[in-house]
Design an enzyme around this catalytic site. Structure first.
Site, mmCIF file in Angstrom:
data_model
loop_
_atom_site.group_PDB
_atom_site.id
_atom_site.type_symbol
_atom_site.label_atom_id
_atom_site.label_comp_id
_atom_site.label_asym_id
_atom_site.label_seq_id
_atom_site.Cartn_x
_atom_site.Cartn_y
_atom_site.Cartn_z
ATOM 1 N N LEU A 4 1.034 -0.937 0.077
ATOM 2 C CA LEU A 4 -0.015 0.529 -0.036
ATOM 3 C C LEU A 4 1.225 1.222 0.130
ATOM 4 O O LEU A 4 0.656 1.990 -0.984
ATOM 5 C CB LEU A 4 -0.898 -0.757 1.135
ATOM 6 C CG LEU A 4 -1.958 -1.409 1.395
ATOM 7 C CD1 LEU A 4 -2.350 -0.975 2.603
ATOM 8 C CD2 LEU A 4 -2.750 -1.042 -0.323
ATOM 9 N N GLY A 5 2.006 0.852 0.516
ATOM 10 C CA GLY A 5 3.211 2.380 0.695
ATOM 11 C C GLY A 5 4.434 2.146 1.137
ATOM 12 O O GLY A 5 3.860 0.480 1.650
ATOM 13 N N GLY B 66 7.521 3.956 3.983
ATOM 14 C CA GLY B 66 7.429 5.583 4.711
ATOM 15 C C GLY B 66 8.930 5.413 5.060
ATOM 16 O O GLY B 66 9.988 4.069 4.659
ATOM 17 N N GLY B 67 9.283 5.282 6.471
ATOM 18 C CA GLY B 67 10.058 5.788 6.765
ATOM 19 C C GLY B 67 11.094 4.520 7.578
ATOM 20 O O GLY B 67 12.155 4.120 8.011
ATOM 21 N N PHE B 68 9.842 4.073 8.828
ATOM 22 C CA PHE B 68 10.064 2.961 9.239
ATOM 23 C C PHE B 68 9.290 1.844 8.523
ATOM 24 O O PHE B 68 9.857 0.616 9.370
ATOM 25 C CB PHE B 68 9.020 3.079 10.716
ATOM 26 C CG PHE B 68 10.002 4.061 11.932
ATOM 27 C CD1 PHE B 68 11.162 3.828 12.182
ATOM 28 C CD2 PHE B 68 9.032 5.097 12.335
ATOM 29 C CE1 PHE B 68 11.744 4.590 13.153
ATOM 30 C CE2 PHE B 68 9.323 5.829 13.285
ATOM 31 C CZ PHE B 68 10.647 5.165 13.381
ATOM 32 N N GLY B 69 9.642 1.702 7.128
ATOM 33 C CA GLY B 69 9.162 0.341 6.655
ATOM 34 C C GLY B 69 7.573 0.410 5.755
ATOM 35 O O GLY B 69 7.471 1.274 5.262
ATOM 36 N N VAL C 27 3.936 -1.114 4.311
ATOM 37 C CA VAL C 27 2.992 -1.347 4.829
ATOM 38 C C VAL C 27 2.229 -2.185 3.042
ATOM 39 O O VAL C 27 2.071 -1.767 2.107
ATOM 40 C CB VAL C 27 1.594 0.153 4.503
ATOM 41 C CG1 VAL C 27 0.357 -0.799 5.456
ATOM 42 C CG2 VAL C 27 2.271 0.725 5.878
ATOM 43 N N LYS D 19 1.950 -3.180 8.849
ATOM 44 C CA LYS D 19 3.598 -2.581 8.090
ATOM 45 C C LYS D 19 4.690 -3.679 9.182
ATOM 46 O O LYS D 19 4.856 -3.823 10.622
ATOM 47 C CB LYS D 19 3.179 -1.397 9.289
ATOM 48 C CG LYS D 19 4.284 -0.331 8.906
ATOM 49 C CD LYS D 19 3.994 1.252 9.151
ATOM 50 C CE LYS D 19 5.262 2.676 8.827
ATOM 51 N NZ LYS D 19 5.031 3.684 9.210
ATOM 52 N N ASP E 198 5.609 13.097 12.698
ATOM 53 C CA ASP E 198 5.524 13.381 11.856
ATOM 54 C C ASP E 198 4.413 12.927 11.081
ATOM 55 O O ASP E 198 3.767 12.496 10.447
ATOM 56 C CB ASP E 198 6.245 11.387 11.282
ATOM 57 C CG ASP E 198 6.604 11.294 10.304
ATOM 58 O OD1 ASP E 198 6.747 12.273 9.302
ATOM 59 O OD2 ASP E 198 6.234 10.371 9.718
#
Length: 796
Positions: A493-494, A496-499, A501, A515, A613
């Site tokens: 789905l997407g 980000g900085g932490f991993g 999804v 996530k 964030d």
């Protein structure tokens, strides 16, 4: 104008009528017998048949079928059941009668005697018609039972029924599913309906189109409203029939069936209630509906040993108390992850705000209360049910706790002799001595094992003490379970900085977002404590944390899935053709909702949680475009006491346009950092542009700088998203949002308002003074774009 647009669809109906072939005539005096299942009246193309079908050992129905699938029953499923002696007779009087038994008692009839009926026929559309010459007197399309076929008009005068369930169409064009003709558990105004809920329709009717659209027609509509679209829409087969059917499990579905796929086979193309367990009464009175972990099918059981199944061979029949509460001293049984289904407005149900303890005690002391549920969704709502029928839903993803009244265990009531007392005393002494000896031995063994392998013991301890950290613990998933739910992390789905999804589906059909965390170095115990802290946050504007996985090197968080995705995709993603621009009403609602969610994290939680964030990518929109903040609290997982971790956060996040100046200046981070980020998001919601955007339109200056200059000049409209100018806007709200955004992005944290104050300013409760100029953050330095304007306004 509307009538001329509607006339576009007239050729469709003319064509539909043209393809209907005149059927084989059936004449008065003809009879079908239940004892002869091979006998039938057929349509010309032999797709539809009217005959008797056998459902059980001695239960028959006179039914119209397509490919072996019943789509109409004489008398419906309730009043049309007969035995093998039954007959369907077309009398000389013109009446069609279903009779049963040697006495020939009438079970159902068409009531067409004396109306000049001369012939009957089943046509190729599945409609059985009684005619006077060529004029139709009575049709099955005008008397539906549980199915709507292509070309059949379903109006407000019609009702579909199956078991305890019924389907209705209102004068406003709303469709609904009801239990026992009272509880409305599903409604829809159409997937492409307008926002105008005050439609006055002349003669609304529903029609299932052969291409896969279930649509509402009326002469007051400029175009049909699509009530449902099957998942195979437009892929039409010449030998396939699509139809809408109300099943006896209380769900309405669109099916397709092909003569080439085998007799009796049909494929589900659309389902009204996606979660079958949320169909009211599916498991009967006091029956608990949940999902089998292997087959993913709904199963029914009783709440506890205080209840017995009414029919052990059929769990859907429900349960009954082993002892009625009217004749005993009552207590309440707590059911975790369980709720009693209720659909407002529902009679015999009270709603109020109360703690979980008050919700339990109020039901216990109220003699008319049968059961109660305490919602843990941030609303604090408790509802008490007083009706005799209770429908129960259980799922590991539910945070709701429910209570049901049961009888207290009866105490024995007999005289106790002195010998009994001595015997009991001896027994108690022996038991106590034995237990003490066992405990001493166990304690000695545990201490010996602990001293031998303390590291191993510590690692095991962290796995089994999670429930000590918080109540309302999220579900602990295994990595294998999440791999299965996401089909091997197939649909991303997407990122980000932490991993990353991924989309997944749990066994109870609930869609989730999983996530995979990366770069977080906490140990087992610390990770679980942080998850427990996040799980205690419950607010309408926060995405709910359903569960987690902490297994080996795997660290995953499981959130509820938001169908409409992120705010970012609506503001900046111009490449997606299916994304429509958010109107001002939705943007303003998202702004206020986001502010309320951050306020909850800062001011209403037991410990202040900094998001760190806030950006459009982390503001998700539910089905109704309500704001739901995601990834809240994840920043707490980093060690803020370590300077390198704090600096690395700026690199990992990768969204420097939302970072407050104190990050670059290496100053202490407080809740005012979230306020700054929110101010930048507000500016983007108004403008539809990134706050760090530089272009010729902004004189090659940062957008936030250029926007303030235009605001100072009074050129507010040039700041606005051009897509907003095409619709209705509340300019008072627009000015409030713009001014609040400039207050939020002030250089000095002390000048920024708290999030509680931001909510008041956005809603017009608090006055807003003219904001000073904002600042620009460039790399690690903070550059002010204009002299600071002194202000005595206290925003704390």
């Amino acid at each position: 104008m509307k009538l001329s647009k509607f006339s576009i669809f007239l050729p469709f109906f003319i064509l539909l009528s043209a393809v209907t072939v005149i059927a084989d005539d059936v004449f008065p005096g003809s009879t079908l017998y239940a004892s002869n299942l091979q006998q039938s009246w057929n349509s010309p193309n032999r797709s539809f048949t009217l005959s008797f079908i056998q459902e059980s050992e001695n239960t028959y129905f006179a039914s119209i079928s397509y490919n072996g699938i019943p789509i109409w029953r004489a008398g419906g499923d309730r009043g049309g059941a007969v035995d093998s002696s039954a007959a369907l007779r077309f009398l000389a009087t013109g009446n069609l009668e279903l009779v049963n038994g040697p006495s020939g008692s009438i079970v159902w009839q068409s009531n067409t005697s004396g109306l000049g009926v001369t012939t009957a026929a089943l046509d190729d559309s599945g409609n059985f018609i009684l005619r006077n010459g060529s004029f139709p007197i009575w049709t099955t399309f005008d008397h539906p039972t549980d199915t709507i076929l292509p070309g059949q008009n379903f109006t407000v005068n019609h009702v579909l029924r199956c078991g305890s369930y019924s389907f209705h169409l209102s004068n406003t064009g709303e469709i609904s599913l009801r239990w026992n003709n009272s509880i409305v558990y599903y409604t829809s105004s159409g997937i492409n309906a307008t926002d105008n809920s005050n439609l006055t329709l002349t003669s609304p009717s529903l029609s299932m189109q052969s291409v896969g659209l279930f649509s509402l027609f009326d002469q007051m509509l400029s175009s049909p409203i699509i009530m449902a679209r099957d998942n195979d829409y437009g892929q039409v087969s010449n030998n396939s029939l699509r139809f809408v059917q109300l099943d006896c499990d209380g769900n309405m579905r669109i099916y397709s069936s092909s003569l080439n796929n085998g007799r009796g086979n049909r494929i589900v193309r659309w389902t009204a209630v996606s979660d079958q367990c949320q169909v009211f009464g599916y498991c009967g009175n006091f029956g608990v509906c949940s999902y089998d972990e292997v087959s993913f099918n709904p199963v029914c059981r009783c709440p506890s040993q205080n209840f017995d199944p009414i029919d052990r061979n059929d769990g859907r029949r429900g349960c009954r108390r082993t002892e009625e509460i009217q004749s005993c001293q009552t207590t309440v049984l707590a059911l975790n992850n369980t709720m009693f289904l209720t659909y407002q407005p529902e009679i015999n149900t009270d709603y109020f705000t109360a703690s979980i303890t008050a919700c339990r005690s109020n039901c216990l002391t109220d003699t008319s209360c049968i059961a109660s549920s305490s919602l843990a969704d941030g609303s604090g709502v408790c509802y008490m049910k007083r009706s005799a029928f209770v429908s129960v839903y259980q799922s590991p993803t539910l945070t709701t706790t429910s209570f049901v009244k049961v009888c207290e265990p009866a105490e024995p009531n007999r005289p106790i002799s002195s010998n009994d007392k001595k015997s009991d005393a001896m027994k108690i002494a022996v038991v106590v001595l034995g237990i003490t000896l066992v405990l001493v031995i166990l304690l000695s063994v545990c201490l010996w094992l602990y001293r031998r392998s303390r590291p191993q013991y510590d690692s095991l301890l962290s796995q089994y003490t999670f429930s000590d950290y918080a109540s309302g613990v999220p579900v602990q998933f295994s990595h294998k379970e999440l791999q299965k739910a996401t089909k091997g992390y197939k649909e991303k789905l997407g990122e980000g900085g932490f991993g990353s999804v991924y989309r997944g589906v749990l066994p109870n059909k609930i869609v989730i977002a999983v996530k995979q965390l990366e770069g977080i170095g906490q140990g087992e115990k610390q990770f679980r404590m942080e998850v427990a802290a996040i799980s205690t946050t419950h607010h309408l504007n926060l995405v709910k944390l359903i569960g987690f996985c902490s297994e080996g090197r795997h660290r995953l968080l499981v959130y509820e899935f938001m169908k409409n995705g992120s705010l970012e995709s609506f503001l900046f993603d111009y490449s997606s053709s299916d994304k429509k621009a958010l109107n001002w009403a939705h943007r303003y609602s998202v702004a206020v909702g986001t502010a309320k969610g951050i306020t909850y994290l800062h001011e209403e939680c037991r410990d202040c949680i900094l998001h760190c964030d806030i950006k459009p990518e982390n503001i998700l929109l539910d089905d109704n475009y309500n704001a739901r903040i995601s990834d809240f609290g994840l920043a707490k997982m980093l060690n803020f006491n370590d300077h390198k971790h704090r600096r690395s956060l700026m690199t990992v996040r990768g969204t420097r346009g939302y970072l407050a100046p104190e990050w670059a200046a290496n100053l202490a981070i407080t809740s005012k950092a979230d306020v700054y980020s929110f101010g930048m998001v507000l500016l983007e919601m108004v403008s539809g542009r990134r706050n760090f955007e530089v272009s010729s339109e902004t004189n090659h200056r940062k957008f936030s700088v250029w926007a303030y200059e235009e605001f100072e000049k009074g050129n507010v409209r040039c700041i606005l998203d051009k897509r907003l100018l095409e619709g209705d806007m509340d300019m008072v709200q627009v000015m409030r949002v713009i001014q609040v955004s400039f207050w939020c992005i002030q250089e000095q944290p002390g000048r920024r308002p708290t999030m509680g104050k931001v909510v008041q300013m956005l809603e017009g409760i608090a006055d807003i003074h003219k904001p000073p100029p904002p600042v620009v953050v460039v790399d690690a330095s903070v550059v002010q774009i204009a002299p600071a304007i002194s202000s005595s306004l206290d925003l704390e």
